[in-house]
Write a protein that holds these residues in place. Structure first.
Motif, PDB file in Angstrom:
ATOM      1  N   VAL A  10       0.876  -1.169   0.000  1.00  0.00           N
ATOM      2  CA  VAL A  10       0.000   0.000   0.000  1.00  0.00           C
ATOM      3  C   VAL A  10       0.913   1.218   0.000  1.00  0.00           C
ATOM      4  O   VAL A  10       1.826   1.312   0.837  1.00  0.00           O
ATOM      5  CB  VAL A  10      -0.928   0.037   1.217  1.00  0.00           C
ATOM      6  N   VAL A  11       0.658   2.147  -0.930  1.00  0.00           N
ATOM      7  CA  VAL A  11       1.518   3.317  -1.098  1.00  0.00           C
ATOM      8  C   VAL A  11       0.648   4.567  -1.046  1.00  0.00           C
ATOM      9  O   VAL A  11      -0.398   4.627  -1.697  1.00  0.00           O
ATOM     10  CB  VAL A  11       2.262   3.275  -2.452  1.00  0.00           C
ATOM     11  N   GLY A  12       1.073   5.572  -0.283  1.00  0.00           N
ATOM     12  CA  GLY A  12       0.304   6.814  -0.245  1.00  0.00           C
ATOM     13  C   GLY A  12       1.161   7.985   0.190  1.00  0.00           C
ATOM     14  O   GLY A  12       2.135   7.830   0.932  1.00  0.00           O
ATOM     15  N   GLY A  13       0.800   9.180  -0.293  1.00  0.00           N
ATOM     16  CA  GLY A  13       1.491  10.398   0.089  1.00  0.00           C
ATOM     17  C   GLY A  13       0.539  11.386   0.723  1.00  0.00           C
ATOM     18  O   GLY A  13      -0.651  11.421   0.411  1.00  0.00           O
ATOM     19  N   SER A  14       1.052  12.190   1.660  1.00  0.00           N
ATOM     20  CA  SER A  14       0.265  13.189   2.359  1.00  0.00           C
ATOM     21  C   SER A  14      -0.843  12.489   3.151  1.00  0.00           C
ATOM     22  O   SER A  14      -0.582  11.508   3.843  1.00  0.00           O
ATOM     23  CB  SER A  14      -0.289  14.214   1.366  1.00  0.00           C
ATOM     24  N   VAL A  15      -2.102  12.930   3.030  1.00  0.00           N
ATOM     25  CA  VAL A  15      -3.163  12.219   3.741  1.00  0.00           C
ATOM     26  C   VAL A  15      -3.337  10.816   3.176  1.00  0.00           C
ATOM     27  O   VAL A  15      -3.820   9.909   3.872  1.00  0.00           O
ATOM     28  CB  VAL A  15      -4.477  13.023   3.703  1.00  0.00           C
ATOM     29  N   GLY A  16      -2.903  10.591   1.920  1.00  0.00           N
ATOM     30  CA  GLY A  16      -2.868   9.233   1.389  1.00  0.00           C
ATOM     31  C   GLY A  16      -1.894   8.355   2.150  1.00  0.00           C
ATOM     32  O   GLY A  16      -2.065   7.133   2.242  1.00  0.00           O
ATOM     33  N   GLY A  17      -0.845   8.972   2.726  1.00  0.00           N
ATOM     34  CA  GLY A  17       0.068   8.232   3.586  1.00  0.00           C
ATOM     35  C   GLY A  17      -0.596   7.827   4.887  1.00  0.00           C
ATOM     36  O   GLY A  17      -0.349   6.736   5.419  1.00  0.00           O
ATOM     37  N   MET A  18      -1.453   8.697   5.428  1.00  0.00           N
ATOM     38  CA  MET A  18      -2.248   8.314   6.600  1.00  0.00           C
ATOM     39  C   MET A  18      -3.131   7.120   6.259  1.00  0.00           C
ATOM     40  O   MET A  18      -3.292   6.185   7.059  1.00  0.00           O
ATOM     41  CB  MET A  18      -3.106   9.489   7.052  1.00  0.00           C
ATOM     42  N   ASN A  19      -3.724   7.161   5.073  1.00  0.00           N
ATOM     43  CA  ASN A  19      -4.550   6.058   4.570  1.00  0.00           C
ATOM     44  C   ASN A  19      -3.737   4.766   4.530  1.00  0.00           C
ATOM     45  O   ASN A  19      -4.204   3.695   4.943  1.00  0.00           O
ATOM     46  CB  ASN A  19      -5.068   6.441   3.191  1.00  0.00           C
TER      47      ASN A  19
END
Length: 432
Positions: free
Chosen positions: A162-171
């Protein structure tokens, strides 16, 4: 490099009950996939605040110009195309990439701008057919649960990453917390376990800018005969952009210069607000022109209520909630983790990523904290693919042993730039 299969659509998932306890009877999730599914090669990508499921271009240009990109522009359309695709860091000839629009957004997944059931029992019946502010409060936890439902719908079980940045990183972090047995590797870029007080304050001002717009009308602005609260949303967008840039990058690009000949004029810009009595005496500065450019048309492609809902979800997220500490929340995760941070990012700092790395280490999880020396600020994770791509690529392939994945193994705050080059100014900083 040959084209790889892509798919897009809207999955009808039936009733969905949010963490707040309220339900939506006919819940839909808009998504895209890139590559071929072989059972254990799935990479879920989580978008940032105003991003979309359109993480990369498809091999069919007419599709990008049609339904997949409908209503999307700027950083919402093919927003990580430099990182995701055939032969790129997240190689779609090797991985099956899934990206889903989150609940509460406005790019196809059910949210405030979606049509509501005709028989919905409301305290006050509005003169439109949208959910508006009757939509249930949304949390980051709901995003992860909706993604899990979508993956079940697609026949996907365990995830490679699972990869995410910013609030996607919280996700992405929520996946390690909520579904620890479902994911091998987590990549959390330019993020934190929670927002600090300064960011909470700026988000609160942005929401108040929307609510202060007379056209917001308590969230009931839908319908052909009602104007959207574009001025309030534009100001909220400008506050967001100030948060995403660093002091150094803003000074270098704008300084105290007045707007150039090719820039918007004060009459064209300034959000169309009434002129100050003294405005004609003072210069219209480049930084003002830039902010007006970024806000221009944002209301045409994003929903003001969605902005309220998504910023609130980001503000309220706390990785440690229900557990006492971040390490306790991550205790069941047995995979590997990569944290990436950027030296001039004051939205989500190097120290905050370092704290997350310590939490993973405390649980015995192999973790790397890769720090990029960049003066872009928070936007660096979007506009510096040359620095983001290599460690992500090598981590997906080899975990923390990947050759481009650095980790000083100790106090991440002492030397925040161990082995990275200073990044040059990137033209796509000015993408809308």
């Amino acid at each position: 490099m040959s084209a790889v299969p892509t798919d897009h659509g809207v999955a009808e998932l039936g009733e969905f009950t949010f963490e707040c306890g309220q339900s939506v009877p006919d819940f839909e999730v808009a998504y895209e996939t890139h590559g071929e599914f072989d059972g254990d090669n799935v990479v879920l990508i989580c978008h940032a605040l105003t991003g979309s499921q359109n993480v990369a271009r498809s091999p069919e240009p007419e599709r990008d110009a049609g339904t997949a990109g409908a209503g999307q522009a700027g950083q919402a359309r093919a927003w990580w195309d430099d990182v995701v695709g055939p032969g790129k860091a997240i190689d779609t000839t090797e991985y099956y990439v899934v990206c889903a629009n989150v609940p509460g957004s406005c790019y196809g997944t059910t949210g405030p701008a979606s049509e509501r059931p005709a028989d919905l029992d409301l305290r006050e019946e509005p003169d439109h057919d949208r959910w508006g502010t009757a939509f249930p409060p949304v949390q980051v936890e709901d995003w992860a649960r909706a993604q899990r439902r979508l993956l079940d719908h697609l026949g996907v079980g365990r995830l490679r990453a699972v990869v995410g940045g910013s609030v996607g990183g919280m996700n992405a972090l929520e996946w390690a917390k909520r579904y620890p047995d479902d994911v091998d590797r987590v990549v959390a870029i330019a993020t934190a376990g929670r927002l600090d007080a300064q960011c909470l304050a700026l988000d609160a001002v942005a929401r108040r800018a929307i609510r202060a717009d007379d056209d917001w009308n308590g969230g009931n602005y839908y319908g052909d005969d009602r104007p959207d609260p574009t001025e309030g949303l534009a100001i909220a967008r400008q506050i967001g952009h100030i948060m995403y840039l660093s002091k150094a990058s803003m000074e270098r690009k704008f300084g105290r210069r007045s707007a150039g000949r090719d820039s918007l004029t004060r009459e064209d810009g300034d959000l169309g607000l009434p002129a100050e009595p003294t405005a004609g005496f003072f210069p219209y500065r480049e930084v003002e022109s830039y902010l007006d450019y970024q806000a221009e048309g944002f209301g045409d492609r994003f929903d003001a209520n969605s902005y309220l809902y998504l910023t609130r979800a980001m503000d309220e997220y706390d990785l440690a909630a229900g557990h006492g500490a971040d390490a306790d929340a991550l205790a069941a995760f047995e995979g590997e983790a990569l944290l990436m941070s950027f030296t001039a990012d004051w939205h989500f700092t190097v120290e905050q990523s370092g704290s997350l790395a310590d939490a993973f280490r405390e649980t015995g999880v192999p973790v790397a904290h890769h720090v990029v020396d960049s003066d872009h600020g928070h936007d660096a994770f979007l506009v510096e693919p040359e620095h983001v791509g290599p460690p992500v690529r090598d981590f997906l392939a080899d975990g923390v042993d990947g050759r481009a994945v650095s980790d000083d193994g100790g106090d991440d705050g002492d030397d925040p730039r161990p082995d990275s080059d200073h990044a040059p100014v990137h033209a796509s900083l000015f993408r809308g």
